[in-house]
Structure formats: C-alpha cells, structure tokens
Design an enzyme around this catalytic site. Structure first.
Site, short mmCIF file in Angstrom:
data_model
loop_
_atom_site.label_atom_id
_atom_site.label_comp_id
_atom_site.label_asym_id
_atom_site.label_seq_id
_atom_site.Cartn_x
_atom_site.Cartn_y
_atom_site.Cartn_z
CG LEU A 1 4.05 0.89 12.95
CD1 LEU A 1 4.85 1.24 14.20
CD2 LEU A 1 2.56 0.88 13.26
CG MET A 2 8.69 2.37 5.88
SD MET A 2 8.76 4.16 5.63
CE MET A 2 10.33 4.52 6.40
N GLY B 1 3.54 7.93 11.35
CA GLY B 1 3.46 9.18 10.61
C GLY B 1 2.08 9.80 10.67
CD GLN C 1 -3.65 9.68 10.45
OE1 GLN C 1 -3.31 10.85 10.34
NE2 GLN C 1 -3.21 8.72 9.64
CB CYS D 1 20.78 2.51 -10.99
SG CYS D 1 20.81 1.06 -9.94
#
Length: 486
Positions: free
Chosen positions: A191-192, A295, A304, A459
């Site tokens: 899960l980003m 995370g 949490q 870039c």
C-alpha cells in the site's frame, strides 16, 4: 614483465550468508535465481559481460567502460553480501611470476604505508598459500623501500587468490545489499502513499527477496498519483528490475465522501484504513498474491495503536506485514536518505485524506462493527471495479497518456529557459538560458521564477521532467511549462 593493458574488470560476488546455510535444494534454487537476476539486470547495460557460477560465488567480467554501472547494480541487488573487484591474470604457474605481477599492480597502494599479503589457493600447485604470502611480501618489501610489513595492523591488506593457473588480485571490497534474491520469497502487495514509511517498507521487502507490487489509493487528483508512480518507478529500477511488477491505482475520492457521510468522526481514520485493506485484498486475489504490506509503525499516529491495528486487520484474511512496526521516525528517515527516497518523499504532493475529529486511539470492536454497517459498500465495489493496473516499467508511457505536457525537441528557434532537474551537479548546455534546479527543489523554487517566460524541464530520459511538469501544471495551474527532449 610488460605491463598488461586492462580492458576488462572482474567482480567476484559473494552470497548473503543465510543462503549458504540453507539445505542443498533451497541453496541451489536461490543461487540460480540470483544468477538469472544478475544476467537480466546487467544484460541491459552490456551484452559483452561474461558470467560464471560457482557453489559459493558468481564471477562477472565486464568491459572497463561499464565498470561503474555494473558495480552499482551489483551493490543494489538483493542476495549479494560482498562484491570484490579483482584484476584477473591467467597462466600464472610459478611464485616468481606471481610476485612480479602483484608488485606491478599494487606497488602504488603501499607507498609510505605498512602492508600484509594474504593468499588463498585452489589447485595442485607445488607451493602453499603461506609461501605465496612470504615470497610476494618479501619481493614487494625489497622493491618498495618506503613501505614496511605489519602482520597484525597493516594499513593495506593485499588479498590474492590463485585458482589453478588463474591469479586474482583483489583491489576493492564492497558490502552489498544482503537479503535473498528477488523471486525466491513470493509476492506482496504494498500500500503505497509515496511518503517516507511506505517507500522504506517496500524497499525492505524487496531487499528480503519479495517481489513487491504497488497499490495506490487516489484521494485527490492526478498530481499525487504521478508523484507515487515516480517513486515506485525509482524503487523498481534501483532494487527490483529483475522482475516485472504491477502498479494498481484505485480511485478513492467517492469512498472518502461516503466515509464522511456515514461514519462517526472519531472512527473515520480507522475506517479508511480498513477499506484500503479490503480493496487491497481483492486486488491481491486477482494477482494471486498472498500478503499485504504497509508502512505503519506502532503508535506513530492514532490509527496505528495496537488496538486500532487489530481493528484494521479484522477485515482481511491476508497476511499483513509491517516491517516498520517497531521503528521510530528518525530511523525510517535515515533509511530513506540512504536509499534515495527521502527527496521524493519530501517533494511528494500533499493531499487531503480523512482526518478524524478527536480520533479514537483504543477503538472498540463492538463500536467498530456498528460503524462498519453504516457504510455503503457498493461505493467500495465501484472503486475496485474502476481501478487501473499497469506494469511499473510502463509508467513513463502511462504518464504521457495521462497528461498533455508538450514535448519540445528543437529549441533553436524559441525563446526558452531550460531547467535541468537532475539531482547531480551536471547541467546541460544549450543555446538558451539554462538553470539548474534539482527536482526536489522545484516545488519551492519554480514559483519564484519570472512567469512571463516559457520553461522546459530536462532530465536524462525524460521521466522526471514529464512527471514534475505534469504535477506543477495540475496542482498549480502553470501554463508555461514544457518538456525538453533533444
């Protein structure tokens, strides 16, 4: 003896120690996987690289022109414990030949310093390792008057290996990534969010040999999605490019709206996390993935705490890994800094999620059950149904389709200012005015520039320039930004 021109560089790759203590079958499988991973990764650099696999090491010989790139990739590949650089010289049959060539290659390293010679040998030579050490050391001492031998606390240790008739002089030693080879420990869905925690957690599972896919929950616009795709691409390209992985984007704006309409304020944050796990489980089932990754760190935020994490995990039958669970924030930031994701996290577009009013820190299982019944799960079903999925290596093409940032190839006839957004010190030279603003400073510095000019972001490969141009256009409404791709 005539100095030999060095046209290639040899690397000796030593395995992560935990690989070597596995049973014969598991060890062979891991070594084979690492060998295949390295061939795939390094094959993108050069087709002239040679590989040899042994029971305790892999030897790689590459053209001298690609040494830096090859070294970097070896150090970023999980399963590699130590990387040795060596000068390889063949057809060494006598100690006299060995002592001369070692002195030729290493004399400059011991000037005005103490040294010791350490040797290993394999084969049926007529001399022992200790004789090599004594003979080579004595010859080097005699031919380098400013040096001295110190067997216990030497400034320089000269390591040499004689394998039958092949001499390897070890010139450098590097510590690798460690861990198991990717492809040996299954798949996981991360899960980003793109911030510090989710990127570090993803890195840690990749390092452990787990094929790490990404799922992103879009809570507010394309800018955040592009930012997360950018860091996902970075992580994959640096640590996991031996395997193709997926990036799934789930539109969660309507889910957030439904949470506000149906859920008590103190339970909104926990409810959002539960719904993300529920959606992730469905996507993981479709991909054949058995575990989820977050995370989260115990007590870092209200959702949490141990009780709330237990409430969140109620909704899934999947294994949920939380490698950061006992880490504090400074530790996490240190890892992000080490692996290069800190600058991405700091420049990640902000978004508005679900912020509970007086959030519960020790939620009730009974109350959570009542809150969950209020939610209209058809909204979640629709979000999962409307999710999109691509391979991470397709992100650049995907971003080009999402956005409409104009690409400029020829700047000879325009009045442009080129902004080189690469993070190194190098700056492109053009016929136009050129500025150097690393991508992680664009958010704060671009707004200070005169806005009556046309700016071209540059870039190396056009990836970061496309992503950051699209972000500024979408989030800030700029209309004077394009991408320069010579």
């Amino acid at each position: 003896m005539v100095e030999l021109e060095i046209k290639s560089q040899k690397f000796i790759v030593k395995f992560f120690p935990e690989i070597m203590i596995k049973g014969t079958k598991a060890k062979r499988q891991m070594i084979d996987q690492l060998f295949a991973n390295l061939k795939k990764i390094l094959g993108k650099i050069s087709q002239e690289i040679e590989y040899k696999k042994f029971f305790d090491k892999i030897e790689i010989v590459c053209p001298i022109e690609v040494v830096v790139e090859v070294r970097q990739k070896l150090l970023e590949t999980s399963g590699v414990e130590v990387v040795l650089e060596a000068i390889q010289i063949d057809n060494m049959t006598t100690i006299d030949e060995i002592k001369v060539v070692v002195n030729e290659k290493m004399a400059k390293e011991i000037q005005n310093r103490s040294f010791v010679v350490r040797a290993k040998r394999t084969g049926q030579q007529g001399f022992k390792s200790v004789e090599i050490e004594q003979t080579v050391g004595g010859y080097m001492l005699a031919n380098n008057p400013s040096s001295r031998v110190d067997l216990k606390n030497a400034d320089v240790t000269i390591n040499i290996e004689l394998i039958h008739k092949q001499l390897n002089i070890i010139t450098n030693r590097y510590h690798g990534l460690s861990g198991f080879p990717i492809g040996t420990q299954g798949d996981i869905l991360s899960l980003m969010s793109g911030g510090f925690d989710s990127t570090v957690a993803s890195y840690l599972t990749m390092k452990r040999g787990i094929k790490t896919h990404f799922i992103f929950f879009n809570l507010g616009g394309i800018a955040h999605e592009i930012g997360v795709k950018q860091v996902a691409l970075y992580l994959w390209n640096r640590f996991g490019s031996s395997h193709r992985i997926t990036f799934t984007s789930v539109p969660f704006e309507d889910v957030v709206t439904e949470i506000f309409n149906s859920t008590s304020p103190s339970y909104m944050g926990v409810t959002l996390k539960r719904l993300m796990l529920m959606a992730s489980e469905r996507i993981a089932n479709n991909l054949g993935i058995d575990a989820l990754l977050t995370g989260e760190s115990v007590a870092q935020v209200s959702s949490q705490t141990l009780r709330n994490l237990a409430l969140i995990d109620q909704v899934t039958n999947k294994l949920v890994l939380r490698p950061l669970s006992t880490m504090n924030k400074p530790q996490i930031i240190d890892i992000a800094n080490e692996i290069g994701t800190r600058k991405f996290a700091e420049s990640m577009p902000e978004y508005c999620g679900v912020i509970s009013k007086n959030p519960i820190t020790h939620g009730s299982f009974d109350r959570m059950e009542k809150e969950a019944k209020k939610f209209n799960y058809e909204v979640l079903d629709k979000a999962v149904e409307n999710s999109t999925q691509i391979y991470v290596d397709e992100i650049v093409e995907d971003v080009n389709q999402i956005g409409q940032v104009e690409i400029v190839n020829d700047i000879s006839s325009g009045n442009y200012t080129v902004i080189d957004i690469r993070q190194n010190d190098e700056c492109i030279k053009t016929c136009c005015e050129t500025l150097k603003i690393p991508f992680y400073k664009l958010k704060s510095q671009f707004e200070k520039l005169p806005q009556d000019r046309e700016y071209l972001f540059y870039c190396d490969k056009g990836i970061l320039s496309q992503l950051h141009a699209q972000y500024l256009i979408d989030s800030k409404g700029y209309k004077n930004i394009r991408v320069y791709r010579p």
